[in-house]
Design an enzyme around this catalytic site. Structure first.
Site, short mmCIF file in Angstrom:
data_model
loop_
_atom_site.label_atom_id
_atom_site.label_comp_id
_atom_site.label_asym_id
_atom_site.label_seq_id
_atom_site.Cartn_x
_atom_site.Cartn_y
_atom_site.Cartn_z
N SER A 167 0.81 -1.22 0.00
CA SER A 167 0.00 0.00 0.00
C SER A 167 0.84 1.27 0.00
O SER A 167 1.92 1.31 0.59
CB SER A 167 -0.91 0.03 1.24
N HIS A 201 -7.48 -0.10 6.11
CA HIS A 201 -7.05 -1.47 6.35
C HIS A 201 -7.06 -1.84 7.84
O HIS A 201 -7.47 -2.94 8.20
CB HIS A 201 -5.65 -1.68 5.76
#
Length: 450
Positions: A310, A372
């Site tokens: 990410s 997340h």
């Protein structure tokens, strides 16, 4: 010389109540009072109790045609009418509220509470429902809210319509109505073109780049709504590999050797893109990842590890407010340094402290981290030079992060976050411990997990 003061926001114009009663338009008003009264009558006609739902739908369709050909000013007047003229009756709300208060503690309490909630439902909601019943109504409303977004900060009168639409969309786009669909190179070209256009994390350079992202050792999944069958609402790109990826470069390498997917042990989520600005505030990303994990586990039983690679989009902005100016200047040249260099280690420490920190509201500081970690992942590893692109350097000096989705500990991690502790791996906890303290961050906002 006196310091420049910030420019004051432009005051809103006359309310639609005042304009509907007026005889002349003022400068800056798109529709004349007569035209505004006619538009209001047309909107009221959509929910006229004397006409059938079919006729109400036809009237909504005619308004949709008018809106599509209207200029920006006329559209603003349309939004203002929807916000200001279709409100719940205050008298009925007060009456129902008093009835509910009197019924508290009696057998009639539950029924009185339902009646009270019904009294607060605005006619605006019924208008939106009539538009949604039109074959093109859902597409129309999603686009309308997207067009309205830039105006919200400048004109707070529009908030009522925006909030109402967000609430309605959260119902219409409930996860139970969405279809998970895999998108492959064999999908229609028009759909693949939309992936290219909507990709928000790693820009698609060419059709060959897109083809590589849809290769057999890659997966792309999207959520679709039955009323928008060729429009992915959100999509995720996944790489099937044999270890947790530390750099985006090999995942996007068009010349890389293709992996035997039957032997893959790791699934790496490396890009998640929302496609509809009009659905802002409606969340389905967490459900998307869970559904994709289930689908992948069924197709590839050997997959044991699910993680992300990410970006850290908020890092540089945060560092600009917390790191010393001379340190920031030094970091401008870290792109060519190895991860073991002193400046690189220092920057990794600051990054770990950023990802392990919480805002005053108890939320992770980084927007991707919020997503997340809120889903139950943990901060697993920082990757030096994980994204060497100009965009990656602008966001985070090229650093990327892996969030690990340990399927056995998702609920535990969510509970830790709710208690004010960001779940991190032992390696990231070590970086945080070695990093310089930041006064605004509490040292208790991280947790170590082996």
């Amino acid at each position: 010389m006196a310091p420049l003061l910030p420019e004051a926001p432009e005051p809103p114009g006359r309310s639609t109540d005042d304009r509907l009663q007026a005889g002349l338009r003022r400068a800056g008003e798109a529709l004349s009072p007569r035209e505004l009264r006619q538009l209001l009558a047309d909107l009221q006609g959509v929910i006229d109790t004397r006409v059938s739902e079919v006729e109400g739908g036809r009237r909504a369709g005619r308004l949709m045609q008018w809106y599509r050909s209207a200029d920006e000013g006329a559209r603003l007047d349309f939004w203002l009418l929807m916000s200001e003229q279709f409100v719940a009756d205050p008298g009925k709300v007060r009456q129902a509220q008093d009835r509910f208060a009197a019924a508290v503690g009696t057998p009639e309490q539950a029924a009185a509470e339902v009646i009270f909630r019904r009294s607060t439902v605005s006619p605006r909601r019924r208008v939106l429902q009539r538009f949604s019943a039109h074959p093109d109504g859902i597409r129309f409303l999603v686009d309308l809210r997207a067009q309205m977004q830039p105006q919200l900060k400048r004109d707070k009168r529009l908030l009522a319509l925006d909030v109402e639409m967000e609430y309605m969309f959260s119902t219409w786009f409930d996860i139970g109505f969405l279809e998970l669909r895999r998108i492959s190179w064999d999908s229609p070209a028009s759909l693949i073109e939309k992936l290219i256009r909507y990709e928000a994390v790693h820009d698609v350079r060419s059709w060959e780049d897109m083809k590589n992202r849809l290769a057999p050792d890659r997966r792309c999944y999207g959520f679709f709504h039955p009323r928008l069958p060729q429009e992915p609402l959100i999509f995720v790109e996944v790489a099937l590999v044999n270890s947790i990826s530390e750099s985006i470069t090999p995942l996007l390498d068009e010349l890389a050797e293709e992996l035997d997917v039957s032997r893959a042990s790791h699934a790496i989520f490396y890009s998640i893109s929302n496609t509809q600005v009009g659905l802002r505030g409606v969340s389905f990303g967490d459900s998307l990842i869970k559904r994709v994990v289930e689908s992948l586990r069924q197709e590839f039983p050997r997959l044991k590890t699910f993680a992300t690679l990410s970006p850290i989009p908020g890092l540089r902005h945060w560092l600009s407010r917390h790191a010393p100016p001379e340190t920031l200047q030094e970091w401008e040249s870290v792109g060519s340094l190895p991860a073991t260099a002193a400046r690189a280690r220092a920057l990794l420490g600051w990054t770990a402290r950023y990802l392990g920190g919480l805002s005053d509201a108890g939320q992770p500081l980084d927007p991707v981290a919020r997503f997340h970690l809120g889903n139950g992942a943990r901060v697993e590893r920082l990757n030096w030079a994980g994204d060497p692109s100009p965009k990656g350097f602008r966001q985070s000096y090229g650093i990327m992060v892996n969030y690990l989705y340990d399927l056995r500990r998702l609920d535990r991690h969510r509970a830790e976050l709710a208690r004010g502790h960001v779940p991190v791996s032992a390696a990231v906890a070590g970086l945080i411990k070695a990093a310089p303290a930041v006064p605004q961050l509490s040292p208790t906002t991280t947790t170590k997990e082996t």
